[in-house]
Every structure is written in structure tokens, then in C-alpha cells.
Motif scaffolding. Structure first.
Motif, PDB file in Angstrom:
ATOM      1  N   ARG A 276      -2.773   2.799  -7.855  1.00 30.88           N
ATOM      2  CA  ARG A 276      -3.695   2.714  -6.718  1.00 30.88           C
ATOM      3  C   ARG A 276      -3.011   1.921  -5.605  1.00 30.88           C
ATOM      4  O   ARG A 276      -2.527   0.823  -5.827  1.00 30.88           O
ATOM      5  N   ARG A 277      -2.965   2.494  -4.389  1.00 30.95           N
ATOM      6  CA  ARG A 277      -2.387   1.834  -3.221  1.00 30.95           C
ATOM      7  C   ARG A 277      -3.386   1.888  -2.081  1.00 30.95           C
ATOM      8  O   ARG A 277      -4.033   2.915  -1.859  1.00 30.95           O
ATOM      9  N   SER A 278      -3.502   0.783  -1.369  1.00 29.15           N
ATOM     10  CA  SER A 278      -4.430   0.720  -0.244  1.00 29.15           C
ATOM     11  C   SER A 278      -3.891  -0.238   0.799  1.00 29.15           C
ATOM     12  O   SER A 278      -3.058  -1.100   0.508  1.00 29.15           O
ATOM     13  N   GLY A 279      -4.391  -0.085   2.006  1.00 31.23           N
ATOM     14  CA  GLY A 279      -4.014  -0.999   3.073  1.00 31.23           C
ATOM     15  C   GLY A 279      -2.810  -0.537   3.850  1.00 31.23           C
ATOM     16  O   GLY A 279      -2.465   0.648   3.887  1.00 31.23           O
ATOM     17  N   HIS A 315      -2.303  -3.715  -2.770  1.00 27.28           N
ATOM     18  CA  HIS A 315      -3.118  -3.770  -1.559  1.00 27.28           C
ATOM     19  C   HIS A 315      -2.413  -4.665  -0.549  1.00 27.28           C
ATOM     20  O   HIS A 315      -1.981  -5.776  -0.870  1.00 27.28           O
TER      21      HIS A 315
END
Length: 380
Positions: A276-279, A315
Motif C-alpha cells: 500500500r502506497r499513499s501520499g 505514506h
């Protein structure tokens, strides 16, 4: 190629400086001429005393200037004997021809060079200067000659004090430079050892996993086993290139590259991977450091966790970047060995932190944070 010994070179320079001090002896020409001309009585004690005074002066100057291994007690006794001899000769012959009061200038200079502490050296010089008018008045020396000798003694003592202090500062600077050079070598050795551990630990774990897969498939699926063997060859070549890059200090160690390697290694070990990758995109510093963190974390999962699932989450926001690696394995709280200690040091240099401990619900959770995001960024 010849290797230069710093102590030997300094000793040679010191001997040259001691030889240069013999030029100061021109001030002893008038007393020597008075002895040779028969104007000093008795002549024999005066001649022996003057020669002994000159030799003792050179010896005292040579000890600190040429770094001779003489115990401090012997140096202090020699300086005291020299001062008594100089004051005795001046007191005995200052009333006659020859300008014997000038011997106190040598007493001041010898003390300024020999006494290690600047305050004590200044006090010694002050005492020698004060002795000039006292002995001159006691022996009835001309006031003009006495005043001139006192001035010369003060100037010579002050100049020698400044020279001695400068020499001490130069020695301290050279020692500091040598210590900094040794420290730089130690740090480079630690960096190289840490890089090799981080590089080879992960790579060898991946080779072991693929070798096990190839061994299991050798009889049932030769084509798949050959593919795994080819991957082992590719990984070995990559590891060799990375070691060469580590030796030269230049390597591309991006997080994206390590994430791709982690997917393959975990999948080959039968561990389900969730990413999971975000930002925002990672900054340059965080991209490099998180690449090392992910490599070590996945190596630990492969070696110790006995997990069936692994979750990797990244993140990046205004407050910084956070990377977590969580598995459902045996959990516990691992000790900080070379790998985790190296990660903590890397994160510390990037103003980050590392936390490793049991995950809620079982397994292990590794969390790496870098609070300040660097200005430059690389694509995710």
C-alpha cells in the motif's frame, strides 16, 4: 616508496632549530673576550662556568624543541641548575667588564621554552627580568647597561614564550589532524561493513530461498527449476555488481527497486505480499534510506518470521514519511543486531527513527519514520 616517520621528521627539525640557537651565543662574546683578555679574576672558574652555561642552555632547549625523551623531573632539575649557574656567574662578575648580566636573558629564554604552562613560563621570564636590576644594583653595574639588559631580557623572553606557544598549537593541530584521519578511516570501515551486511544479507537469503525452490522442482518441473536457477545466476551477478558499487561508494539503491525485489523474494518463499502506497513521492534521502530499511526488513521476514503474509505500507505527507513492514509470523521483540543497528544509524543520519516490536494480533511490526521531508523528490 619510503615512509616518513612524523616523530623523526620533527626531531630533525628540532635539531636544526637547536643548531640555530647557537647564533644567540654572540651575546656571550663580551664575557668570553673579557676572560681571554685577562680582565676577569679568577679566570678559570669564569671560563668553566661560561662553557657549562652555554652547553646546559643548548641541552635545555633541545629537550622540548627536538622532542627528546627526558623525564620532567630531570628537566626541572636541569632548569633550576641552569638558573642558579646563570645567576651565580652574573652575581660574581657583573661588577667587572664583559656585560655578564646578559646571562639572565638566556635564563629567561630557557625557562620560556622548558616550562610547559604559559602562565608559569611568563612568571619565570618576569623573575629573570626582575633579577637583572637587582644583581646589577648589588654589583654596582652601570644603570644604562642594566636597563638595556633588562629590556633585552624581557623582549627575548616574550618572543620565546610566543614561539613556544605557537609550537604547542602547531603540535596540537597536527595531533588533531592525525586523529581526524584515523576517525575518518574508522567511519569508512563501519560504513563499508554496514553496506556489505545490508547488501549480502538480503541477497544470500534470496539465493537460499530460490535454491530451495529449484531443489524441490528439479524432479517434478525441470523447466521451472531451470528458471529458478537462472534467477539465482541473475541475483548473483546483481549482488556482485552491488558489492563493486559499494566499494566505490556509488550505488543506485532506490526504494522502488527494493520493493520490486521484495515482491519476488517473498512470493518465491510462499509469503503473500500486500503493498500500500499513499501520499507524495519520496524525497531523495528518504528514498535511499527506505530502500535499505525495506531490504533488511524483508530479509528478517524470510529468515526468522515463518510468516504466511507480509504487508508493506508507505505514506508520505507534509510531516514526513512512514514505512511499515508487518508480518503474521512468530513475532516477539528481536534484538538489535548488526542489521537493525545499521538501519537505526542510517535513519538517525536522516533525522529519522526506527521501531521494531510485536504487531497487534501477532507477528512483527517494523516502523521507520523520517519526520522532515527533503526538498528534492524522485518519482514514486
Amino acid at each position: 616508496m619510503a615512509v616518513t616517520d612524523p616523530d623523526a621528521a620533527r626531531r630533525r627539525r628540532g635539531i636544526a632549530l637547536v643548531a640555530a640557537h647557537t647564533l644567540w651565543f654572540w651575546l656571550l662574546v663580551p664575557p668570553a673576550a673579557a676572560i681571554a683578555g685577562g680582565r676577569v679574576r679568577p679566570a678559570a672558574p669564569a671560563a668553566v662556568g661560561l662553557v657549562a652555561f652555554a652547553l646546559l642552555y643548548l641541552a635545555l632547549v633541545a629537550v622540548p624543541v627536538a622532542s627528546l625523551p627526558v623525564p620532567p623531573t630531570v628537566r626541572r632539575l636541569g632548569l633550576a641548575l641552569f638558573a642558579l649557574l646563570g645567576a651565580g656567574l652574573a652575581g660574581a662578575y657583573a661588577g667587572g667588564p664583559g656585560g655578564w648580566l646578559i646571562l639572565l636573558m638566556y635564563v629567561a629564554a630557557a625557562g620560556a621554552v622548558t616550562v610547559a604552562r604559559p602562565a608559569r613560563g611568563a612568571a619565570w621570564v618576569g623573575g629573570a627580568v626582575a633579577a637583572v636590576p637587582v644583581i646589577g644594583a648589588a654589583r654596582g653595574a652601570p644603570v644604562a647597561d642594566t636597563a638595556q639588559t633588562a629590556l633585552i631580557t624581557m623582549l627575548a623572553g616574550a618572543m620565546t614564550l610566543a614561539f613556544a606557544r605557537m609550537a604547542q598549537l602547531v603540535d596540537e593541530l597536527r595531533r588533531t589532524q592525525r586523529e581526524l584521519a584515523r576517525s575518518a578511516v574508522r567511519q569508512e570501515r563501519l560504513r563499508f561493513a554496514r553496506d556489505l551486511h545490508d547488501l549480502l544479507g538480503h541477497t544470500l537469503s534470496l539465493v537460499v530461498v530460490k535454491a530451495e525452490v529449484a531443489r524441490r522442482l528439479a524432479r517434478t518441473d525441470p523447466d521451472r527449476a531451470a528458471t529458478e536457477a537462472a534467477d539465482i545466476e541473475r541475483i548473483g551477478r546483481t549482488a556482485l555488481a552491488e558489492v563493486r558499487e559499494a566499494v566505490t561508494g556509488y550505488r543506485d539503491h532506490s526504494f522502488g527497486r527494493e520493493l520490486a525485489n521484495a515482491r519476488v523474494a517473498l512470493a518465491d518463499a510462499g509469503i503473500a505480499v500486500t503493498v500500500r502506497r499513499s501520499g507524495d513521492p519520496l524525497g531523495v534521502a528518504a528514498d535511499d534510506v527506505f530502500g535499505w530499511v525495506l531490504r533488511e526488513a524483508v530479509t528478517n521476514v524470510l529468515r526468522h518470521s515463518r510468516a504466511s503474509r507480509c504487508e508493506i505500507a508507505l505514506h508520505t505527507g507534509r510531516d514526513g514519511s512512514v514505512l511499515t513492514v508487518r508480518d503474521d509470523g512468530v513475532g516477539g521483540r528481536p534484538g538489535f543486531g548488526n542489521g537493525l543497528r545499521g538501519l537505526a544509524e542510517r535513519l538517525g543520519r536522516a533525522r529519522g527513527t526506527l521501531d521494531v516490536g510485536p504487531a497487534p494480533g501477532g507477528g512483527l511490526l517494523l516502523t521507520a519514520r523520517i519526520d522532515r521531508r527533503p526538498a528534492a523528490a524522485v518519482p514514486a
